[in-house]
Design a protein around this motif. Structure first.
Motif, mmCIF file in Angstrom:
data_model
loop_
_atom_site.group_PDB
_atom_site.id
_atom_site.type_symbol
_atom_site.label_atom_id
_atom_site.label_comp_id
_atom_site.label_asym_id
_atom_site.label_seq_id
_atom_site.Cartn_x
_atom_site.Cartn_y
_atom_site.Cartn_z
ATOM 1 N N SER A 160 40.312 31.455 31.635
ATOM 2 C CA SER A 160 41.592 31.989 32.082
ATOM 3 C C SER A 160 42.253 31.029 33.046
ATOM 4 N N LEU A 161 43.589 31.092 33.068
ATOM 5 C CA LEU A 161 44.345 30.332 34.049
ATOM 6 C C LEU A 161 45.493 31.198 34.548
ATOM 7 N N VAL A 171 42.211 28.151 37.747
ATOM 8 C CA VAL A 171 41.459 28.118 36.494
ATOM 9 C C VAL A 171 40.111 28.760 36.752
ATOM 10 N N GLY A 172 39.745 29.765 35.942
ATOM 11 C CA GLY A 172 38.482 30.472 36.108
ATOM 12 C C GLY A 172 37.740 30.565 34.796
ATOM 13 N N GLY A 173 36.436 30.867 34.895
ATOM 14 C CA GLY A 173 35.598 30.973 33.711
ATOM 15 C C GLY A 173 34.298 31.651 34.036
ATOM 16 N N VAL A 199 34.932 35.110 35.485
ATOM 17 C CA VAL A 199 36.337 35.519 35.608
ATOM 18 C C VAL A 199 37.039 35.114 34.319
ATOM 19 N N THR A 200 37.361 36.114 33.479
ATOM 20 C CA THR A 200 37.968 35.834 32.185
ATOM 21 C C THR A 200 39.437 36.222 32.111
ATOM 22 N N ILE A 201 39.924 37.051 33.048
ATOM 23 C CA ILE A 201 41.329 37.461 33.063
ATOM 24 C C ILE A 201 41.818 37.384 34.502
ATOM 25 N N MET A 202 43.025 36.820 34.702
ATOM 26 C CA MET A 202 43.622 36.755 36.035
ATOM 27 C C MET A 202 45.082 37.193 35.947
ATOM 28 N N ARG A 203 45.499 38.023 36.906
ATOM 29 C CA ARG A 203 46.869 38.475 37.036
ATOM 30 C C ARG A 203 47.295 38.307 38.489
ATOM 31 N N GLN A 204 48.614 38.454 38.729
ATOM 32 C CA GLN A 204 49.132 38.284 40.087
ATOM 33 C C GLN A 204 50.260 39.283 40.318
ATOM 34 N N SER A 205 50.273 39.825 41.515
ATOM 35 C CA SER A 205 51.396 40.648 41.970
ATOM 36 C C SER A 205 51.891 40.086 43.283
ATOM 37 N N ASN A 206 52.822 40.798 43.920
ATOM 38 C CA ASN A 206 53.328 40.298 45.197
ATOM 39 C C ASN A 206 52.366 40.547 46.345
#
Length: 1137
Positions: A160-161, A171-173, A199-206
């Motif tokens: 994931s990135l 970048v995670g894995g 870590v296969t999925i990454m998201r971002q919020s505020n």
């Protein structure tokens, strides 16, 4: 411009140039996939799969608009809507990327991203697209041009990135860390540790970074520090997908059951305001993907891999009526994405097809998309045909459109590098006849080329470039034809260019920019210079030898200690081992072993240097061992615990190098004889028939070494029981291992050389396969092939393919003594080092680790007979003394050429020109076992009166008064010094055609008389040393008119002078140097050089330089005497003038 008559065939596209970009139809492909698909002859779909005309797309309801083939038969691994242009990007499991333009899914670009790994995530940026594979991050333009290619550690498994801002990427894995990469500098800036790996999925919020783990957990991390603020344990099995919108987080995954993992039909929904779970949402499909599609409400799209799609509100109930079906060509849906405008959904299936669903007939992927650039269409017009076979065809007839845009050849600076055309080498004839005036060279025109014309060969082979790089840059060797071959310049035999000033204007710094001292090669039998350096850089040996002093006139240990002292004092200036080699030539055993080379054999290169240096190695260790046995062990050499360093009857050399063994002889009658012995070194014994086995059988160096140490052989021997010679089996068992393991390689024939070459090739193939590559027969690896194997910098063994070639020798070996007197030997790799750690207590378990310290190699050269060089790992103590730093470094020692090298170069042996001769392995932590203090063994008693060696006792006038005990010099005292010499060998020179003389080999001088005069005290001006040096070598010229030495003055039988040995006088001068006196004289630099002394510059007051003016010639002693003493006194002291 007239375009009439242009050939219409010019408008046709050229065939594909890259086979990897041409999909091939799979024989097992589902036939339904090819319905309504128009394929070109190469098997590529030219148009999208149209939806049946009866399908009507209702506004606000998602329906299928188009389906298209991305890559036939290859599953789609990821899909992504471009955030800047109206494009859809698709990545396959084969590492191929394809882009489609607009809702009609017109193919825009297609290119290969990775040759073996699947594309795991795609991220669009303003100037290009980011592609993430297993251990590679590639940034490419939308047309396929590579902007940068960032290789990660080959052990990484990235999944994931996340683009945190315009220039920062996470970048995670599956590993336990996340990398932060700066896209501007393309460098890793941070490495954040992750408590739960995977870590296969990454998201971002505020507010947070959200990381989804394979364990089923979702962690919320701070935007600045990346520390975990909250953690949700969503699923007991594994996490499939999750998404964040506003204050809600929804996730789907798998739960653990007795039979394994099962898809959970309950979506876990969390309120990010209270940081707790709310009521789970039950759905009617097996969720594999989910996304928030916030149009009028925050509804969720839940997708199953079988093609079912359900819409529902995250806080409401799921309605079965909201389910629709995607018709995948393959059995499974592999990927799902939503456009930024929420008007389009993209699905990718396992047969390589992409399905586009929209909620309007003319959707847009982004709210504000920029215009997409397309390739210019081919302009077809009528132009007259051009005949390319005509040499006089003007190129101006070719129509070129007038454009103000950037040309295709104007590549960006980041993607190109200037490559100036390399100048051709200067003709060898010009170099041979060239005369230098200052820095300008003049030579007659050899008339081999046209005047003022230098032809360039535009296509030069790699071998020609390699040969060009071997042209010597210095004036060395320009008198001879420069030989251009595979031997690197630093490995060639170095020679000294003599001028009329001798060595004063020779630039040794050109060859040695370190502070370590080289050795001059022009002395007879100086082939052993490399081995002298090896012994010097063995710290216990160096300290032992420098503490040794005996009364023997020709003692190799004493002379070696004097030479080591010179190497200690030197700050980069070369030394010469003339006194050591003089003592070496006087030892009968050396002559009997053939170690003394005649000048003619040495010049012509007739001797086999590899065999010679191996015999010399055995001889010097044996000789030093005998010299040490004759003396009591010095007090400075006691163990750290206070026990004796060695047993009685043994020597320190024996303690360091000796290996105690049991030799067993078993006769066929059953009689067994056992006797104890010891050896100072081992000789490699190679397996039988190794050269005939062409299958590439792997044979570790440790196996060959064990076979050589524990040697078993059948031979004829005397049997006391049978009372005759009988075939016996002789075996060798080890009782005690040495601290320094010395190995003679014995590569003396093509059989042994082929064995080394074959084992290096096998080791190279195994190293490549270990890192995921495959080697076919007769395949040459390129840099591109190597990059596909992973990141070279992350390797434990070697960082590049060049450092894996020609390597069979390990840097470390591990030895273990077994209970049944056996020996286990194995290679000690970096992986073993990481597992065992720095084990200082290794000896408690009978385990010893030996590290490679030096390799002596024979450089083959048919022109000069070759040379010997050494690769030496210089320890911390030597760097601390010379450079004031503490580190270890490998160096190449080629006489006076010293150059730092990479450690892999020390074990690379190209058997065509670089053959191993001697190996030195030292036991780990060897220096910590010994007291390495050096106590100067030279005492003040050497300056006291001593008897003359001359047998003829005459009552003649004494020329000096020895020092008394109350006259012993102190630091800073002045001592006048003068030395006279005789010639042992005349110089070799040649007369050039222009009348100038060129020195090939200088004359060999030997000191004949040394005089020292008091510089202060009541006896000021009276000599306290006036020694004539006895010599056993033949004198060619006594130089009587300059030295005053006459035939017979140096012969102990008839001389009437105060005759001493060179060693006795040498000890006197060494004591004066060590005590810190200042020597005054004329031309002392040459005197000390011939005497073989290294004197610090602050202890020398030389009138040659004291009265020297810049850019003027040196002033002679005769002129100084005439100027300062006046004519009367001058003629009194110089009556011959």
């Amino acid at each position: 411009m007239n375009f009439e008559g242009l050939d219409p065939g010019l408008a046709e596209y050229a065939p594909a140039m890259h086979s990897a970009l041409d999909p091939v139809l799979d024989a097992h492909l589902n036939p339904s996939l090819l319905q309504n698909v128009e394929l070109d002859p190469e098997g590529v779909a030219l148009e999208a799969l149209p939806v049946q005309e009866s399908v009507h797309i209702m506004e606000g309801v998602y329906s299928e608009l188009h389906s298209v083939v991305a890559e036939v038969g290859v599953p789609v691994s990821v899909s992504h809507f471009d955030l800047h242009e109206e494009m859809l990007w698709v990545g396959s499991h084969g590492g191929h990327a394809t882009s489609f333009f607009g809702p009609a899914l017109e193919r825009y670009s297609s290119f290969q991203v990775n040759g073996s790994d699947d594309i795991r995530q795609i991220q669009s940026l303003e100037n290009g697209i980011l592609f993430l594979t297993k251990n590679n991050l590639k940034y490419m333009a939308r047309g396929g041009l590579i902007i940068f290619d960032y290789l990660l550690d080959e052990n990484e498994d990235m999944h994931s990135l996340l683009l945190t801002d315009s220039s920062t990427l996470l970048v995670g894995g599956l590993q336990n860390h996340i990398l932060e990469i700066d896209l501007n500098t393309v460098q890793e800036t941070q490495k954040y540790a992750v408590e739960t790996p995977g870590v296969t999925i990454m998201r971002q919020s505020n507010r947070f970074f959200f990381c989804g783990h394979t364990s089923g957990k979702i962690s919320l991390r701070d935007l600045r520090t990346f520390k975990v603020e909250h953690e949700f344990d969503a699923f007991s099995g594994s996490l499939s997908d999750f998404d964040v919108h506003g204050n809600l987080l929804a996730s789907c995954g798998f739960s653990s059951r007795l039979t394994g993992l099962a898809c959970d039909r309950f979506l876990k929904v969390y309120d990010l305001r209270m940081m707790r779970a709310i009521t789970p949402l039950q759905v009617h499909v097996d969720p594999a993907f989910l996304r928030f599609i916030p149009t009028y409400t925050s509804r969720l799209a839940i997708i199953s891999q079988s093609g079912q799609c359900q819409f529902c509100e995250p806080t409401g109930l799921a309605n079965p009526a909201d389910i629709f079906h995607v018709n995948p060509v393959g059995p499974l849906l592999m990927t799902f994405d939503v456009s930024a405008s929420k008007q389009a959904l993209a699905f990718g299936d396992s047969e390589g097809c992409v399905h586009l669903w929209t909620d309007s007939p003319e959707p847009s992927f982004n709210p504000y998309s920029r215009e997409t650039e397309f390739a210019l269409p081919c302009l077809v017009d009528s132009l007259p045909p051009l005949d390319w076979s005509q040499d006089l065809l003007p190129l101006s007839l070719i129509p070129v459109p007038l454009t103000t845009d950037t040309l295709l050849s104007d590549w960006p600076a980041a993607n190109s590098a200037p490559a100036p055309r390399r100048a051709p080498p200067v003709d060898a004839e010009i170099l041979r006849t060239m005369k230098k005036v200052g820095f300008i060279g003049y030579a007659p025109n050899p008339r081999t080329r046209l005047r003022n014309q230098i032809p360039y060969r535009l296509k030069e082979s790699d071998s020609e470039f390699d040969s060009f790089s071997q042209v010597t840059e210095s004036p060395i060797g320009r008198e001879e034809e420069p030989y251009l071959h595979m031997v690197s310049k630093k490995y060639r035999k170095v020679t000294i260019k003599y001028s009329k000033l001798g060595l004063e204007d020779f630039d040794f710094k050109h060859y040695n920019k370190t502070l370590f001292a080289g050795l001059e090669p022009h002395i007879p039998n100086a082939y052993c210079n490399c081995m002298i350096q090896v012994l010097y850089f063995l710290e216990p040996v160096r300290c032992l030898i420098q503490n040794h002093l005996c009364q023997k006139e020709f003692c190799l240990a004493c002379e070696l200690g004097f030479l080591f002292h010179m190497l200690d004092l030197s700050r980069g200036d070369p030394c010469q081992g003339s006194n050591f080699l003089r003592a070496f030539r006087t030892i009968p055993e050396a002559s009997a072993l053939g170690l003394i080379l005649a000048d003619s054999d040495e010049a012509s290169g007739k001797g086999n240097l590899a065999r010679l240096i191996q015999r010399w190695n055995r001889f010097i260790l044996t000789q030093l061992h005998q010299d040490m046995q004759e003396l009591e062990v010095p007090q400075a050499y006691r163990g750290a615990g206070g026990s004796s360093f060695c047993s009685s009857g043994d020597s320190v050399i024996g303690q360091l190098f000796s290996c105690e063994m049991e030799n067993c002889s078993l006769c066929r009658c059953g009689s067994e004889t056992v006797r104890a012995s010891s050896t100072l070194l081992f000789t490699l014994s190679y397996p039988e028939g190794s050269n005939s086995d062409k299958t590439g059988k792997n044979c570790d160096f440790a196996q060959v070494l064990k076979r050589s140490i524990c040697l078993e052989q059948n031979t004829q021997a005397w049997c006391d029981n049978c009372e005759k010679y009988q075939p016996t089996i002789q075996t060798r068992n080890i009782r005690h291992l040495p601290d320094i393991l010395v190995i003679n390689c014995e590569v003396n024939s093509l059989k042994e050389a082929d064995f080394w070459r074959m084992q290096a090739e096998v080791a190279f193939k195994m190293a490549i396969k270990k890192h995921g590559g495959e080697i076919s027969k007769n395949k040459e690896f390129t840099l591109a092939d190597w990059k596909e194997l992973g990141n070279p910098e992350g390797m434990l063994m070697c960082p590049s393919i060049e450092e894996l070639k020609n390597v069979w020798l390990p840097f470390s070996i591990r030895m273990k003594m077994t209970k049944n007197k056996g020996l286990d030997v194995c290679n000690w790799t970096d992986v073993d080092e990481m597992q065992w750690g720095p084990a200082r207590a290794e000896e408690e378990h009978g385990v010893y680790v030996y590290d490679l310290m030096a390799t002596v190699v024979h450089i083959l050269d048919s022109r000069t007979g070759g040379s010997l060089v050494a690769h030496i790992k210089v320890g911390e103590t030597y760097h601390q003394r010379k450079e004031g730093v503490t580190h270890q470094q490998w160096y190449l020692f080629n006489d006076f050429l010293i150059e730092p090298i990479d450690k892999h170069e020390a074990v690379q042996f190209d058997m065509n020109w670089k053959v191993p001769a001697i190996l030195y392995y030292i036991k780990r932590n060897l220096n910590s076992k010994y007291n390495l203090n050096i106590k100067n063994p030279i005492e003040a008693s050497v300056l006291l009166a001593e008897a003359s060696l001359a047998r003829k006792q005459r009552k003649t006038h004494t020329t000096f008064i020895p020092l008394m005990l109350n006259e012993m010099p102190q630091v800073g005292d002045l001592v006048g010094l003068d030395a006279e010499f005789v010639t042992l060998n005349e110089e070799e020179a040649e007369l050039r055609s222009d009348g100038t003389k060129s020195t090939i080999k200088p004359s060999q001088m030997s000191v004949a008389r040394i005089t020292c005069v008091r510089g202060q005290g009541p006896n000021e001006g009276i000599p306290f040393i006036d020694d004539y040096i006895s010599t056993q070598e033949q004198v060619v010229d006594y130089l009587t008119q300059y030295s005053g030495i006459k035939p017979g003055d140096l012969d102990a039988k008839i001389s009437s002078k105060h005759l001493t040995t060179l060693k006795s006088t040498y000890l006197k001068l060494r004591f004066l140097i060590d005590i810190g006196v200042k020597f005054v004289g004329h031309g002392l630099q040459k005197d000390f050089r011939v005497i073989n002394l290294m004197v610090p510059k602050d202890q020398v007051l030389d009138t040659v330089y004291l009265f020297h003016m810049p850019r003027k010639r040196m002033i002679s002693l005769r002129f100084l005497a005439w100027y300062f003493l006046g004519p009367k006194l001058f003629h009194l002291y110089f009556p011959q003038t």
